[in-house]
Each structure stands twice: as structure tokens, then as C-alpha cells.
Design an enzyme around this catalytic site. Structure first.
Site, short mmCIF file in Angstrom:
data_model
loop_
_atom_site.label_atom_id
_atom_site.label_comp_id
_atom_site.label_asym_id
_atom_site.label_seq_id
_atom_site.Cartn_x
_atom_site.Cartn_y
_atom_site.Cartn_z
N GLU A 72 41.25 14.84 66.22
CA GLU A 72 40.97 16.28 66.10
C GLU A 72 41.82 17.10 67.07
OE1 GLU A 72 39.31 14.14 67.69
OE2 GLU A 72 38.43 14.99 69.51
N CYS A 92 36.21 7.94 69.22
CA CYS A 92 36.06 7.64 70.65
C CYS A 92 34.61 7.38 71.01
CB CYS A 92 36.72 8.76 71.46
SG CYS A 92 37.15 8.18 73.11
N HIS A 129 41.60 10.47 69.54
CA HIS A 129 41.05 11.78 69.15
C HIS A 129 41.92 12.45 68.07
CE1 HIS A 129 37.95 12.50 72.33
NE2 HIS A 129 38.61 11.50 72.87
N1 LIG Z 1 37.06 10.53 74.99
C1 LIG Z 1 35.93 9.89 74.89
O1 LIG Z 1 35.15 10.06 73.96
C2 LIG Z 1 35.64 8.97 76.03
C3 LIG Z 1 34.50 8.04 75.78
C4 LIG Z 1 33.87 7.66 77.11
N2 LIG Z 1 34.77 6.88 77.92
C5 LIG Z 1 32.57 6.90 76.85
O2 LIG Z 1 32.46 5.78 77.16
O3 LIG Z 1 31.67 7.47 76.33
#
Ligand SMILES: NC(=O)CC[C@H](N)C(=O)O
Length: 195
Positions: A178, A86, A176
Site C-alpha cells: 500500500e 506485514c 507493504h
Molecule cells: N510493518 C509491520 O507491520 C511490522 C510488523 C511488526 N514487526 C510486528 O511484529 O507486528
């Protein structure tokens, strides 16, 4: 032999990733030790690193101010196993959002918050190359990969959007892994360290 896994611990799901790597090691019969990375000097000792989700603006800034960014770059360029999830994928890839200082070590263009408003958070079962059964993926204000370079493989798509990539020993996910009890994506990164 034991494998040292460092999880960048400036922000995000650090303990969940450390636990997932330990459990993935158990499944593969690899002795995994984990360490949190909050400052410089730790990444060079690590065989594998994880860069968690969180807020990519904050993570990228802290990596730089703590002097971890160049160490992460070196680790990836040296072919060290890496899992970027992410916000971690946003930071290691390329984003044109100038609030994020992305490192560009994963050859993938990443678009932040690509699912927008009402679908900010959702879950979906996705097929992932290299896994025999679908993976239940949790997306939280997730990015998508809009383009990949020649050395980067698309591992998974969701309705036409790329949501997981692999470049050598580096795996990046928009979701995610994890946050569920399924540690197969952490296993993917640890494979190759089992001798
Ligand atoms: N769950 C996440 O890691 C979201 C990332 C977040 N939207 C960002 O741009 O950093």
C-alpha cells in the site's frame, strides 16, 4: 455491481490500503467501495477485507476485544478475498510468539521481525508469481514465512526467504504494497470480483 472492501482499521496503514483498493478497482474496471472496520458487524457485509501492517500484538488484541476476530476467521474460511500485509500476515497466519494471538487461518508459519537490527527497513525489487514485472517492495520490521501448508502457495521469495503467499483468494505479504503507487497486489485480490 460494486465490491465492498473493508480494511481493518484498528491500527496501521488503513487509508493507504483503502486508496490502493480503489485504484486497483479502477484499473480492473470494478466499482470498489471501501469501509474502515473498527468494530464487529462490518466484516460480514464485506466482499473483500484487508488486514494492514502495524503492530501485530496490538492488532490481534484489538481484533479479539472488538469481536472482529471470529468474523475475520469466518470470512477467510468462506473463501472471501483477503489481503494481509506485514503485521496482518502475522495475525492471520501462525506465529509462536505468544504476545500475538494469531488466528491461524492462513496455513503459514510466520516469524516476526525476521530481518532484525540493521535491516529493519529496506526496499527490494522482487519477482512475484502472477505479476509480469518485478514489484518494488517496502519492508518495515518485516516478518518472513518459515513454512507453508499444502494449500498455500509461495508467491515470492527474497534471497531464499518466503515473503508473499497465496491461499485461494487470500494473499499475504511480508512487505507493504500500500506504500507504493503500484497496486497490482491489491488487483490480485480483487480479480474474480469483476463480473
Ligand atoms: N510493518 C509491520 O507491520 C511490522 C510488523 C511488526 N514487526 C510486528 O511484529 O507486528
Amino acid at each position: 455491481m460494486s465490491v465492498l472492501v473493508g480494511v481493518v482499521g484498528v491500527q496501521g496503514d488503513v487509508s493507504e490500503h483503502r486508496e490502493a483498493f480503489r485504484r486497483a478497482g479502477e484499473a480492473l474496471g470494478i466499482d470498489v467501495e471501501t469501509v474502515g472496520i473498527r468494530g464487529s458487524g462490518v466484516v460480514p457485509d464485506c466482499d473483500v477485507i484487508g488486514v494492514p501492517g502495524g503492530e501485530s500484538t496490538t492488532i490481534s488484541r484489538l481484533l479479539r476485544t472488538e469481536g472482529i476476530d471470529e468474523e475475520v476467521r469466518q470470512h477467510v474460511e468462506n473463501g472471501g478475498g483477503t489481503l494481509a500485509t506485514c503485521a496482518g500476515l502475522i495475525v492471520l497466519g501462525n506465529t509462536d510468539d505468544d504476545r500475538v494471538e494469531s488466528l491461524g487461518v492462513i496455513d503459514a508459519d510466520v516469524e516476526r521481525n525476521a530481518f532484525g537490527g540493521q535491516r529493519e527497513s529496506f526496499e527490494a525489487d522482487i519477482d512475484l508469481n502472477g505479476l509480469d514485472k518485478p514489484f518494488h517492495a517496502v519492508f518495515i520490521r518485516a516478518p518472513v514465512v518459515s513454512d507453508v501448508g499444502d494449500d498455500t502457495d509461495v508467491l515470492a521469495e527474497l534471497r531464499g526467504d518466503t515473503v508473499a503467499v497465496k491461499q485461494g483468494n487470500v494473499v499475504g505479504t511480508a512487505f507493504h504494497p500500500e506504500l507504493t503507487d503500484d497496486h497490482r497486489i491489491h488487483e490480485l485480490v480483487l480479480r474474480g470480483y469483476d463480473d
